[in-house]
Design an enzyme around this catalytic site. Sequence first.
Site, PDB file in Angstrom:
ATOM      1  N   GLU A  86      27.273  30.990 -16.788  1.00  0.00           N
ATOM      2  CA  GLU A  86      27.958  29.973 -17.591  1.00  0.00           C
ATOM      3  C   GLU A  86      26.929  28.938 -18.087  1.00  0.00           C
ATOM      4  OE1 GLU A  86      31.326  29.407 -18.782  1.00  0.00           O
ATOM      5  OE2 GLU A  86      29.931  28.052 -19.793  1.00  0.00           O
ATOM      6  N   ASP A 111      22.890  31.436 -20.708  1.00  0.00           N
ATOM      7  CA  ASP A 111      23.430  32.502 -21.546  1.00  0.00           C
ATOM      8  C   ASP A 111      23.369  33.823 -20.769  1.00  0.00           C
ATOM      9  OD1 ASP A 111      23.751  34.508 -23.490  1.00  0.00           O
ATOM     10  OD2 ASP A 111      22.818  33.266 -25.030  1.00  0.00           O
ATOM     11  N   ASP A 133      34.740  32.602 -25.859  1.00  0.00           N
ATOM     12  CA  ASP A 133      34.986  31.699 -26.997  1.00  0.00           C
ATOM     13  C   ASP A 133      35.581  32.517 -28.139  1.00  0.00           C
ATOM     14  OD1 ASP A 133      34.157  29.335 -25.802  1.00  0.00           O
ATOM     15  OD2 ASP A 133      32.053  29.742 -26.259  1.00  0.00           O
ATOM     16  N   LYS A 137      38.002  31.176 -36.713  1.00  0.00           N
ATOM     17  CA  LYS A 137      37.773  31.118 -38.169  1.00  0.00           C
ATOM     18  C   LYS A 137      36.946  32.312 -38.613  1.00  0.00           C
ATOM     19  CE  LYS A 137      37.996  26.147 -38.574  1.00  0.00           C
ATOM     20  NZ  LYS A 137      37.217  24.941 -38.387  1.00  0.00           N
ATOM     21  N   THR A 231      43.068  31.767 -15.268  1.00  0.00           N
ATOM     22  CA  THR A 231      41.945  30.873 -15.589  1.00  0.00           C
ATOM     23  C   THR A 231      42.482  29.606 -16.256  1.00  0.00           C
ATOM     24  OG1 THR A 231      41.482  31.538 -17.868  1.00  0.00           O
ATOM     25  CG2 THR A 231      40.566  32.937 -16.129  1.00  0.00           C
ATOM     26  N   ARG A 232      41.619  28.635 -16.330  1.00  0.00           N
ATOM     27  CA  ARG A 232      42.006  27.345 -16.923  1.00  0.00           C
ATOM     28  C   ARG A 232      42.371  27.512 -18.400  1.00  0.00           C
ATOM     29  NH1 ARG A 232      39.978  21.749 -16.092  1.00  0.00           N
ATOM     30  NH2 ARG A 232      39.484  20.861 -18.118  1.00  0.00           N
TER      31      ARG A 232
END
Length: 253
Positions: A86, A111, A133, A137, A231-232
């Site tokens: 993370e 990474d 993530d 878009k 998960t959050r």
Amino acid sequence: MLHNMSLSANGVPQARLYGRRRTHGLTLLQLRCFQEYSPEAVQARIADVFEQKVFLGVYLEIGFGNGEHLLEQAMTHPRAAFIGAEPFENGFVQAHQRAACLPNLFLYKGDVRSLLPLLPSASLDGVYMLFPDPWPKRRHQKRRLMDSSFLEALTVLLKSGGEMRFATDQLEYAAEVIRLIEASPNWSWKAQEPRASYDSASQLCNGTAKTLKVFSEHAFSLARPLSWPITRYERKAWRCGRICCYLSAIYKT
Ligand SMILES: C[S@@+](CC[C@H](N)C(=O)[O-])C[C@H]1O[C@@H](n2cnc3c(N)ncnc32)[C@H](O)[C@@H]1O
């Protein structure tokens, strides 16, 4: 080949990391914890995991956020090793603070693409990529971490019979991963496991069938597997009324 390449100061190609590293300040104590995670220290710890051969299975979580899923897995399966990567520092310190009492948990701050070369081929029993993530878009979609080259890098590391779990609330992202998995003869879907009943799954599939035909065959993936720690990000997605997709595939050589 890794995607999203940029050049480092010495001209060596590097994968570019998008997204925030930190959203709010860290205390001195929190910053100090990073000293424990120098590249050399982490490399030695990870080498140890594979050399000691004391663990019944090694699992990698990519982008563990605040670590809810990773910590719960490590607590529930004390005889297996869990490695988590993370780069988001606020999340990392949260996990670090709770990780001290878990000798089977190994954190990597950064990474995941710089961690992968430290892992031996065919060494992982499972990889978790939960709510990466989403980059919804269109112009940002090339920033998404999972693509054919990243999947290929993971397959090198998975043992035959190893599992990849992927979850997202971006159904186009899920559809792309379904296409990648189905394009390779080495992957197959894991036999269905107990999932939460999701009454509107078939309705949703019908609704999205025009744009996401792929879900007409994967309706089951829109129901939550009961054994996966929540998960959050996932909790937030459900709270906001977004549909999540849960994929589980087995790699066989
Ligand atoms: C949307 S968050 C989800 C976090 C967590 N998995 C959850 O479900 O709550 C995605 C996470 O992936 C991390 N991430 C993004 N790129 C990454 C990379 N290249 N390697 C490792 N983690 C990455 C981000 O820092 C972020 O914490």
